[in-house]
Design a protein around this motif. Structure first.
Motif, PDB file in Angstrom:
ATOM      1  N   UNK A 114      -9.843 -29.012  29.710  1.00 50.90           N
ATOM      2  CA  UNK A 114      -9.256 -28.162  30.509  1.00 50.90           C
ATOM      3  C   UNK A 114     -10.679 -27.584  31.004  1.00 50.90           C
ATOM      4  N   UNK A 115     -11.867 -27.665  30.270  1.00 49.47           N
ATOM      5  CA  UNK A 115     -13.009 -27.225  30.991  1.00 49.47           C
ATOM      6  C   UNK A 115     -13.258 -27.094  32.173  1.00 49.47           C
ATOM      7  N   UNK A 116     -12.996 -28.247  32.918  1.00 48.39           N
ATOM      8  CA  UNK A 116     -13.170 -28.075  34.394  1.00 48.39           C
ATOM      9  C   UNK A 116     -12.524 -27.520  35.394  1.00 48.39           C
ATOM     10  N   UNK A 117     -11.658 -26.927  34.459  1.00 50.55           N
ATOM     11  CA  UNK A 117     -10.665 -26.039  35.510  1.00 50.55           C
ATOM     12  C   UNK A 117     -11.002 -24.745  35.620  1.00 50.55           C
ATOM     13  N   UNK A 118     -11.972 -24.219  34.734  1.00 46.70           N
ATOM     14  CA  UNK A 118     -12.510 -22.971  34.672  1.00 46.70           C
ATOM     15  C   UNK A 118     -13.839 -22.806  35.331  1.00 46.70           C
ATOM     16  N   UNK A 165      -4.312 -23.195  37.515  1.00 44.08           N
ATOM     17  CA  UNK A 165      -5.738 -23.756  37.947  1.00 44.08           C
ATOM     18  C   UNK A 165      -5.817 -24.833  38.556  1.00 44.08           C
ATOM     19  N   UNK A 166      -4.928 -25.982  37.683  1.00 47.19           N
ATOM     20  CA  UNK A 166      -4.956 -27.359  38.171  1.00 47.19           C
ATOM     21  C   UNK A 166      -4.162 -27.460  39.827  1.00 47.19           C
ATOM     22  N   UNK A 167      -3.369 -26.541  40.191  1.00 43.75           N
ATOM     23  CA  UNK A 167      -2.642 -26.825  41.479  1.00 43.75           C
ATOM     24  C   UNK A 167      -4.047 -26.043  42.412  1.00 43.75           C
ATOM     25  N   UNK A 168      -4.701 -25.143  42.028  1.00 47.48           N
ATOM     26  CA  UNK A 168      -5.979 -24.342  42.902  1.00 47.48           C
ATOM     27  C   UNK A 168      -6.868 -25.842  43.052  1.00 47.48           C
ATOM     28  N   UNK A 169      -7.263 -26.576  42.124  1.00 44.42           N
ATOM     29  CA  UNK A 169      -7.990 -27.568  42.319  1.00 44.42           C
ATOM     30  C   UNK A 169      -7.504 -28.737  43.288  1.00 44.42           C
ATOM     31  N   UNK A 170      -6.008 -28.854  43.451  1.00 44.44           N
ATOM     32  CA  UNK A 170      -5.483 -29.783  43.990  1.00 44.44           C
ATOM     33  C   UNK A 170      -5.712 -29.322  45.653  1.00 44.44           C
ATOM     34  N   UNK A 269      -5.794 -30.628  34.166  1.00 43.36           N
ATOM     35  CA  UNK A 269      -7.263 -31.060  34.218  1.00 43.36           C
ATOM     36  C   UNK A 269      -7.368 -32.435  34.430  1.00 43.36           C
ATOM     37  N   UNK A 270      -6.220 -33.400  34.377  1.00 41.13           N
ATOM     38  CA  UNK A 270      -6.244 -34.727  34.608  1.00 41.13           C
ATOM     39  C   UNK A 270      -6.119 -34.800  35.987  1.00 41.13           C
ATOM     40  N   UNK A 271      -6.585 -35.979  36.776  1.00 38.83           N
ATOM     41  CA  UNK A 271      -6.608 -36.012  38.062  1.00 38.83           C
ATOM     42  C   UNK A 271      -5.061 -36.273  38.706  1.00 38.83           C
ATOM     43  N   UNK A 272      -4.776 -35.655  39.822  1.00 39.17           N
ATOM     44  CA  UNK A 272      -3.556 -35.685  40.469  1.00 39.17           C
ATOM     45  C   UNK A 272      -3.389 -36.958  41.086  1.00 39.17           C
ATOM     46  N   UNK A 273      -2.354 -37.657  41.003  1.00 40.21           N
ATOM     47  CA  UNK A 273      -2.003 -38.903  41.834  1.00 40.21           C
ATOM     48  C   UNK A 273      -0.704 -38.641  42.753  1.00 40.21           C
TER      49      UNK A 273
END
Length: 552
Positions: A114-118, A165-170, A269-273
């Motif tokens: 989860x570190x990459x999300x922050x 946070x994962x949706x924000x990254x997407x 935190x894992x990649x979206x597919x």
């Protein structure tokens, strides 16, 4: 003065726990019974624990050895701590190297994922200011989770924030116009976190053109191979007259069951597919099977009837079915555009678009709980064909009609009856129940403070599908296994009936073997015919010779 020996009968403490003796008795106990008592006591101390495998005798011996070796001050005060240290030493690894083995804790592994999300990318702060000024496609997951939490529905706050946070990254990676947290489907090995998105205009068309180009390239290669095979094969076996049923094409991206695009990941935190578009054949087959998800998109779906695809296609088909049946909104929140007044008659399948009503006045929570007529479906229903808009597979274009004008009418298939489903914005009160169970269950989030309650609806047809409404805010979510409720146990479809035998006729009937007499007669007749043919040839040769002599 003698040393300390066994206690004498007149001394206190002698034989206090020996059977048959007490300080008030004057007789010395039998030595045999005393020895037996000591052996029984030692046997009791040597009994191993069922939990740790240790025994009290060895533990006390190790404790006394440790106390005598270290000789701590006030040993009686730290007796319990010494016992813990001795037990702990039994389970420590005896490393034979100088470096210790550092074990990675599960919490540390989860924190690394989860570190990459922050972490913020360079220049991300300026983008956030621009998004605050304008509209952002990022949904407020925490606000939605708060309302569902009022009814005891949802995930933990930590997981909800991680999904946020994962949706924000997407959104920062994909050209997304709208985004929504669809829900979470559970799996046997891993789970699926699902995001429902819509691309900006033009972005999705480019991806569609690339997919079509790949398909056309594959068809072109197949045509070249077919031509080579035709040239190589001169004598082809007879072709079957069987005509498979026509393939129902999938609905275009942005319409029907493919109105939205779905991204999935197993954990924040894992990649979206990105899931592929769904086809009618996959939806029709998904209705006939029931399989648990594994959490691996490339896993095969072993079932009968055979499913046309892997788990990613099956997941996409179940998402389409759940969305079509459980996405609801308060009545009046959406309305049809005025320009589409005559489209219902032209399309034959009803209207397929709507818009928000700026003059929407939400009904009270009590009304939304008491009557299902205050809720409507804003998702298109899927027909038995597997599409939201019915498609006639036997409808031909003008060129095909001219080419097939010479064919016989008897060979033409019967016309199919057009399927018509319920129109958009149909009230929930018209949904059919399951035997004696209603299709929906409505209740307030609390009866103690009704003025601040939230209307919550639960689907009984798709367990795990929920909706809430509070004023002008509402949302839909799903947490479950992705299976439709069935009052009876799932029964797989039976295999098709065995194909009938080919009709027996003289052209395929095997001839019987001749008898010996018939075979001899056939040979004699054949020899006679050959002899007669030879005589005729000889006679013809003689006549030709006579004619040549006369001419000479």
């Amino acid at each position: 003065e003698r040393g300390r020996g066994p206690y004498q009968p007149q001394e206190p403490g002698y034989g206090l726990y020996q059977p048959g003796y007490s300080p008030y008795d004057d007789q010395i106990p039998d030595p045999k019974s005393r020895t037996l008592a000591v052996e029984n006591a030692k046997a009791f101390l040597l009994k191993s624990s069922t939990t740790s495998g240790l025994n009290l005798y060895d533990h006390l011996a190790n404790m006394l050895t440790k106390i005598l070796d270290e000789q701590p001050t006030n040993a009686v005060d730290i007796f319990e701590n010494i016992s813990k240290d001795v037990k702990w030493a039994q389970f420590q690894k005896k490393m034979d190297t100088l470096r210790d083995e550092h074990e990675i804790l599960p919490t540390y592994e989860a924190a690394e994922k989860l570190k990459a999300l922050f972490l913020k990318a360079n220049g991300e702060g300026d983008e956030e200011l621009e998004e605050e000024i304008g509209e952002t496609p990022l949904p407020n997951v925490m606000e939605t989770a708060f309302y569902f939490e009022q009814a005891g529905i949802g995930l933990s706050k930590d997981e909800s924030y991680h999904i946020f946070l994962a949706l924000k990254k997407l959104i920062s990676v994909q050209p997304i116009r709208t985004c929504r947290f669809w829900g979470k489907i559970l799996g046997l090995e891993m789970n699926y976190i699902i995001a429902e998105v819509q691309y900006h205009e033009g972005e999705e068309e480019e991806e569609t053109e690339e997919e079509e180009g790949i398909e056309e390239g594959g068809k072109g290669m197949g045509e070249v191979e077919d031509e080579d095979e035709k040239n190589e094969k001169e004598d082809e076996p007879p072709k079957s007259t069987y005509k498979p049923p026509p393939v129902i094409p999938k609905e275009e991206n942005g319409t029907g069951a493919n109105k939205y695009v779905y991204f999935v990941c197993n954990e924040p935190g894992k990649p979206w597919v990105k899931l592929p578009p769904v086809t009618p054949a996959q939806i029709v087959c998904a209705r006939k099977i029931k399989k648990f998800f594994t959490g691996r998109l490339d896993a095969p779906v072993v079932s009968f009837p055979p499913f046309p695809g892997n788990e990613a296609n099956y997941l996409r088909a179940q998402i389409a079915r759940i969305s079509a049946g459980t996405h609801i909104s308060p009545i009046g929140f959406y309305q049809f555009a005025e320009e589409e007044g005559d489209e219902e008659e032209e399309g034959g399948g009803g209207r397929d678009t709507y818009e928000e009503n700026p003059d929407f006045q939400p009904p009270s929570v009590a009304e939304m709980v008491e009557s299902l007529s205050t809720w409507v479906h804003h998702g298109q229903s899927i027909l038995k064909q597997g599409r939201c808009v019915w498609f006639n597979p036997f409808q031909k274009s003008e060129e095909e009609e001219e080419e097939d004008a010479e064919e016989e009418k008897a060979e033409e298939p019967d016309e199919l009856q057009q399927e018509i489903g319920p129109p958009l914005l149909t009230p929930l009160s018209e949904d059919e129940g399951i035997q004696n169970i209603p299709a929906w269950t409505a209740q307030p989030s609390t009866n103690l403070i009704p003025q601040y309650a939230v209307a919550v609806l639960q689907s009984n047809r798709w367990p795990g599908a929920y909706a809430f409404a509070a004023g002008k805010k509402f949302d839909n979510i799903y947490f479950g296994w992705g299976h439709k409720y069935s009052p009876e146990n799932h029964a797989p479809a039976l295999p098709p009936p065995v194909q009938a035998e080919y009709p027996s006729g003289p052209e395929i009937t095997e001839t019987r073997d001749p008898t010996l007499e018939e075979e001899l007669a056939f040979r004699a007749a054949k020899e006679e015919a050959l002899a007669a043919a030879e005589e005729e040839e000889n006679e013809e040769d003689d006549t030709e010779d006579d004619e040549e002599e006369e001419d000479y």
